[in-house]
Design a protein around this motif. Sequence first.
Motif, PDB file in Angstrom:
ATOM      1  N   ASP A 145       0.910  -1.132  -0.090  1.00 41.66           N
ATOM      2  CA  ASP A 145       0.021  -0.074  -0.054  1.00 41.66           C
ATOM      3  C   ASP A 145       0.933   1.196   0.018  1.00 41.66           C
ATOM      4  OD1 ASP A 145      -2.283  -1.327   0.170  1.00 41.66           O
ATOM      5  OD2 ASP A 145      -2.475  -1.497   2.103  1.00 41.66           O
ATOM      6  N   TYR A 146       2.031   1.252   0.921  1.00 38.36           N
ATOM      7  CA  TYR A 146       3.006   2.299   0.926  1.00 38.36           C
ATOM      8  C   TYR A 146       3.452   2.616  -0.548  1.00 38.36           C
ATOM      9  CZ  TYR A 146       6.975   5.203   1.429  1.00 38.36           C
ATOM     10  OH  TYR A 146       8.078   6.111   1.480  1.00 38.36           O
ATOM     11  N   GLU A 147       4.043   1.734  -1.020  1.00 38.73           N
ATOM     12  CA  GLU A 147       4.727   1.845  -2.259  1.00 38.73           C
ATOM     13  C   GLU A 147       3.890   2.318  -3.499  1.00 38.73           C
ATOM     14  OE1 GLU A 147       6.261  -2.158  -3.218  1.00 38.73           O
ATOM     15  OE2 GLU A 147       7.926  -2.077  -1.799  1.00 38.73           O
ATOM     16  N   ASP A 148       2.495   1.818  -3.586  1.00 38.88           N
ATOM     17  CA  ASP A 148       1.498   2.225  -4.642  1.00 38.88           C
ATOM     18  C   ASP A 148       1.347   3.735  -4.243  1.00 38.88           C
ATOM     19  OD1 ASP A 148       1.281  -0.167  -5.429  1.00 38.88           O
ATOM     20  OD2 ASP A 148      -0.625  -0.804  -4.579  1.00 38.88           O
ATOM     21  N   ALA A 149       1.214   4.463  -3.017  1.00 37.59           N
ATOM     22  CA  ALA A 149       0.962   5.679  -2.753  1.00 37.59           C
ATOM     23  C   ALA A 149       2.058   6.584  -2.983  1.00 37.59           C
ATOM     24  CB  ALA A 149       0.738   5.644  -1.041  1.00 37.59           C
ATOM     25  N   ASP A 150       3.497   5.925  -2.748  1.00 39.39           N
ATOM     26  CA  ASP A 150       4.591   6.621  -3.276  1.00 39.39           C
ATOM     27  C   ASP A 150       4.668   6.712  -4.669  1.00 39.39           C
ATOM     28  OD1 ASP A 150       7.144   7.769  -2.461  1.00 39.39           O
ATOM     29  OD2 ASP A 150       7.994   6.123  -3.630  1.00 39.39           O
TER      30      ASP A 150
END
Length: 381
Positions: A145-150
């Motif tokens: 989820d963090y990688e998608d947001a970044d």
Amino acid sequence: MTKVLPKYRNSMIAIGLAMALTACEQEAQSGGAPGQEPRATAVESVIIETQPVEITDTLPGRTSAYRVAEVRPQVNGIIIDRLFTEGSKVEKGDVLYQIDPATYEATLDSAKAELASAQATLQRAKLQAERYRELVKNRAISEQDYEDADATYRAALASSMAAKAAVKSAQINLDYTEIKAPISGRIGKSFVTEGALVTASQTDYLATIQQIDPLYVDLSQPSNTVLKLRQRATSQGEMKVSGIKLTLDDGTEIDQPASLQFADVSVDESTGTVSLRALLPNKDNTLLPGLYVRAKVPVDNVDSAILVPQAAVSRDTTGRAHVKIVNSENKVEDRVVTTSRVVGTNWLVTDGLSEGDQVIVSGLQKIGDGSLVDPQQIDKQ
């Protein structure tokens, strides 16, 4: 009484006249009657003195503009206004033509709106990526989820940069609707009028601007004297020769002296000449490009030159130069000399004369070798 026939009488008169003329000629050549001292013939002469002389070459040339700029459009559109007077002086940056800016203003507004939208998306994506960075540390969300947001944030950042570039490009195109002078100078006639359609890719220019202060003077110099010019330029401490005097085709002298620039020193194989360029100040802009001029270019200096008036020099059938000099007995002697070039109204003599020689310049038709003369010295011009 013996009668004298008319024909015989005429013959006797003719013989008598001939004898009288012969006697007169003999008396003139001997300088007087038999038993008298020969009479000296009055002539004008000059005393040879050495002097420093600057050797110049007279070269043909033409003036050309120092800078030339062809005004062309950089965007497509309709010309709605011309903002200069043909033949007037313009300054760099002056607006010359106005292209209809309506479509370019609309494109700029659209680009600005796209930029605002992209910046809003970027701001939202940035905040979400920052929140997810804290949550992933506490294991409240997954790494994915963090990688998608970044990634979303980075994509929004790229979109914002692209939107900024689009705004900049639209602004440049809008600025190009004002066709400005690229250089300062005199502008020629306009080849388009209001209502004309112009394109960024067209080859025809709209007008020409020429900077004519200073002017270039393009000259042709024989290659065998170019080395002397270069040596003279080096002796002056810079790669140029100053003190060039110019005259127009009608003989009018140009007050401003020019300086020679060694812009092009390649030899033309067909003519054996070198194309040179002089720089001529033209503060009042009275001279124009394309004028035919003659340039007196200094090529050498002779410290101890011997100059002889041209009237004193004659040539024989083989082309050798001769002068008549007055010796110590005031008698005429013939002297063979070597001349190299004309300097003003004189010949530059390189061999055959020395300082102190007395050269006859006038009355040559009345004397011969060995004649007694009465030389009257005159000033050499």
